[in-house]
Structures are given as C-alpha cells and as structure tokens.
Design an enzyme around this catalytic site. Structure first.
Site, short mmCIF file in Angstrom:
data_model
loop_
_atom_site.label_atom_id
_atom_site.label_comp_id
_atom_site.label_asym_id
_atom_site.label_seq_id
_atom_site.Cartn_x
_atom_site.Cartn_y
_atom_site.Cartn_z
N GLU A 96 40.47 35.52 56.83
CA GLU A 96 41.54 35.98 55.25
C GLU A 96 40.83 37.10 54.24
O GLU A 96 40.10 36.57 53.82
CB GLU A 96 41.67 34.41 54.04
N ASP A 98 42.14 38.97 50.27
CA ASP A 98 43.24 38.79 49.93
C ASP A 98 43.08 39.59 48.20
O ASP A 98 42.65 40.42 48.11
CB ASP A 98 42.75 37.75 48.37
N GLU A 100 45.19 39.32 44.93
CA GLU A 100 45.39 38.73 44.17
C GLU A 100 46.47 39.05 42.75
O GLU A 100 45.01 39.87 41.89
CB GLU A 100 45.26 37.16 43.94
N HIS A 113 42.34 40.35 41.68
CA HIS A 113 41.25 39.61 42.33
C HIS A 113 41.73 39.54 43.26
O HIS A 113 41.88 39.78 44.49
CB HIS A 113 41.81 38.51 41.96
N THR A 114 40.04 40.27 44.63
CA THR A 114 39.71 40.60 46.30
C THR A 114 39.06 39.29 46.24
O THR A 114 38.41 38.83 45.35
CB THR A 114 39.72 41.83 46.23
N ASN A 115 39.44 39.05 47.29
CA ASN A 115 38.27 37.82 48.48
C ASN A 115 38.93 38.53 49.92
O ASN A 115 39.30 38.94 49.90
CB ASN A 115 38.99 36.58 48.00
N ARG A 124 34.09 35.14 47.18
CA ARG A 124 32.97 36.77 47.55
C ARG A 124 34.28 37.32 46.47
O ARG A 124 34.95 38.31 46.96
CB ARG A 124 33.54 37.13 49.28
N GLU A 125 34.44 36.80 45.13
CA GLU A 125 35.39 37.48 44.77
C GLU A 125 35.43 39.14 44.14
O GLU A 125 33.82 38.57 43.35
CB GLU A 125 35.71 36.38 43.65
N TRP A 190 44.72 28.04 35.97
CA TRP A 190 43.48 28.78 36.69
C TRP A 190 43.76 30.28 36.05
O TRP A 190 42.35 30.90 36.06
CB TRP A 190 43.08 28.88 38.24
N GLY A 194 41.59 29.93 33.11
CA GLY A 194 41.06 29.60 33.53
C GLY A 194 41.95 27.69 32.26
O GLY A 194 42.26 26.81 31.86
N ARG A 270 26.04 31.99 38.45
CA ARG A 270 26.78 31.14 39.49
C ARG A 270 25.99 31.00 40.44
O ARG A 270 26.47 29.74 42.04
CB ARG A 270 27.95 31.46 40.36
#
Ligand code: NAG
Ligand code: NAG
Ligand code: NAG
Length: 285
Positions: A96, A98, A100, A113-115, A124-125, A190, A194, A270
């Site tokens: 995928e 992305d 967003e 937002h990319t992934n 992998r944001e 989200w 959040g 993280r």
C-alpha cells in the site's frame, strides 16, 4: 536525467489537462454521496453524518506507474474529516502507498499523512504540512512508483522518497498489482490528535473534489498479462526510470526541513530498541 522536475513544474499542468481522461473511464464510485460531474471531468466525494462517506476506486490494477490527481480538499472546519488517495493490493500481505489528508479547524493547517506498506508491514508514517492552503484551489498529488523507488509529490515537488533496498534484504512493493482508491470518511477518533476535536456536522455535507487524473502505468489484466501505457505527454514518458535529480533532491530537503511534522524514523519513543532497518540509511530519507 536532465531537469525532469523543473520540466514538470513548468509543463505538467497544461499537458495533464490535455491528456486527462474522463474520470468515469478509470474509476467507479463506492459508498454513498459521491458524484461524477461536468461530463466526467470532475468527481466529488461527500460526507455527512448519515451516509458514512463516499469513495471511488480504479477499474484497473497496476504494477508501477505515475499517478497524478488534482484534489481540492474540504474547506472551513474540516476537523475530523479524512480524505484518502492511495494504492493498495489485496490480501493480508498487501502492499500500500498512501496519501491521507487530515482536516483541521478553520484556519489551522491540514496534515498530509503518508505511509508505505510492503508485504503487510506498514508503520512507515511521515507527515507534512503544506506551503499553501489546499482548500482554496486544486493541487496535484502524485505517486511515482517504479522498480527503483516510490516518490510522493505535491505540485511536482517531491516530499518523500522510499527506495527499493531489496539488495539490503528489505522488502519493496514490486510484486503485487495495486488498485487506486480514494475516500472521504469520518476519522474523528484518530485524525485530530487522538480524537481531541470532534467532527462538527453543522457544516456537513463535507466535499472533496478531484479532476485531471493522469495515469501512466502498467495495467495488469486478470489473466496476469501486463501492458505498459505511455501516453503522449512529455512529463510522463520517463516515469519508469525516473529518479530525483539534484534539483529534485534539494526540493525534497527543503520540504522535509520546513514542512515535515512527523517522521517515524526520528520517533525515539516509539522505537526505543532501534529504528526499522530502512531508517538506517540517510539515503532513503
Ligand atoms: C491542526 O492544527 C494544529 C495547530 O497548528 C496542529 O497542532 C494540529 O496538528 C493540526 N491537526 C491536524 C489533524 O492536522
Ligand atoms: C459547529 O459549527 C457551528 C457553525 O459553524 C458553530 O456555531 C458551533 O459553535 C460549532 N460547534 C462546536 C462544538 O464547535
Ligand atoms: C447530524 O448532524 C446534525 C448537525 O449537527 C444534527 O442536527 C443531526 O441530529 C445529526 N444526525 C445524526 C443522525 O447524528
């Protein structure tokens, strides 16, 4: 590779307008509330609190290509709304890529937002804000996906690059054909730090507009045979081998320095025990 990015900057919009198909040739609508308008030249997605949102998907699946779409995002108080434009294969080990677009309160910036998922693994944001208001006019959002790398671009300016590092033993999305998807949905749980801000339905329906899709890509037919289509526009001829030149690379650095708001490869909290392997090369980011 002579100055492809600059050429793109100067020429892309007029050429793409000339060669863009009717959206209904390439896509069908999903969900409730989407519409294809202006004899197929414009597509609108819509979201309110009764329909659950709308989307579209491509009729074809692709293995590599350059995909450009002009998008005008939900204006005003768009907090909680999420517009997506992405490529995805099927199944649990899916690939995928992305974009967003996370709405915000009036006057506050959108987040892009990319992934990238490869064989079912994502996370992998990277997130960005923009150097313009994406709700006032159409802007071009592009994936270049070839065997060497994936490049995400906004108005022909590269914002992210994801390299094929199979030679280092890392996986790369290059085996599974992908479909193009887009949607407008309620992500208030989200998308607003959040759920800190709820979607305000007073201004619904929310609407995102799309036009000038340009796909120069290898289409994979159900029988597995693939056909690579190179349309006539000069900016599209080179996508199969396109890489960033030094000019593209300096734009990428400019965007990442000034507009990147999140990079998973820098998120020490993280990944206290070390970053994912693809982060361990300054080259891929
Ligand atoms: C909305 O804008 C605020 C203020 O600039 C920012 O902190 C927040 O990350 C933005 N939210 C989204 C979803 O982009
Ligand atoms: C929702 O939007 C309306 C109209 O823009 C505004 O009057 C109202 O205060 C907003 N509600 C919230 C909870 O912000
Ligand atoms: C949808 O939102 C409007 C405006 O806030 C509200 O009046 C209405 O009750 C909501 N409908 C549903 C089904 O939640």
């Amino acid at each position: 590779m002579p100055s492809m990015i600059l050429l793109g900057l100067l020429l892309a919009s007029s050429l793409m307008a000339a060669s863009a198909d009717e959206l209904s040739q390439d896509f069908f609508l999903t969900g409730v509330g989407g519409q294809i308008l202006n004899n197929g030249q414009l597509l609108m997605l819509s979201l309110d609190n009764t329909t659950g949102g709308s989307g579209f998907e491509s009729k074809d699946t692709y293995l590599f290509g350059r995909f450009d779409m002009d998008i005008k995002l939900v204006p005003g108080n768009s907090a909680g709304t999420v517009t997506t434009f992405y490529l995805s294969s099927q199944g649990s080990n899916h690939d995928e890529i992305d974009f967003e677009f996370l709405g915000n309160l009036s006057g506050d910036p959108y987040t892009i937002h990319t992934n990238v998922f490869s064989q079912g693994i994502g996370g992998r944001e990277m997130q960005f804000q923009l150097w313009f208001d994406p709700t006032l006019d159409f802007h071009t959002y592009t994936f270049i996906w070839n065997s060497v790398q994936i490049i995400f671009m906004v108005d022909n300016i590269p914002i992210r690059e994801f390299k094929n590092r199979e030679s280092d033993g890392l996986s790369y999305p290059n085996k599974q054909p992908m479909t193009i998807y887009s949607s407008l949905w309620d992500g208030e749980q989200w998308a607003t730090r959040g759920g800190a801000v709820k979607t305000n339905w007073t201004d619904a329906p929310f609407e995102t507009f799309f036009k000038n899709f340009n796909g120069n890509a290898c289409v994979v037919f159900p029988n597995g045979i693939s056909s690579c289509d190179s349309k006539t526009s000069t900016s599209s001829l080179s996508w199969q081998s396109q890489q960033l030149n030094s000019e593209g690379r300096s734009y990428l650095r400019w965007v990442q320095k000034h507009f990147m708001t999140y990079n998973y490869c820098k998120d020490y909290k993280r990944f206290p025990n070390g970053f994912p392997p693809e982060c361990r090369s300054s080259k891929s980011h």
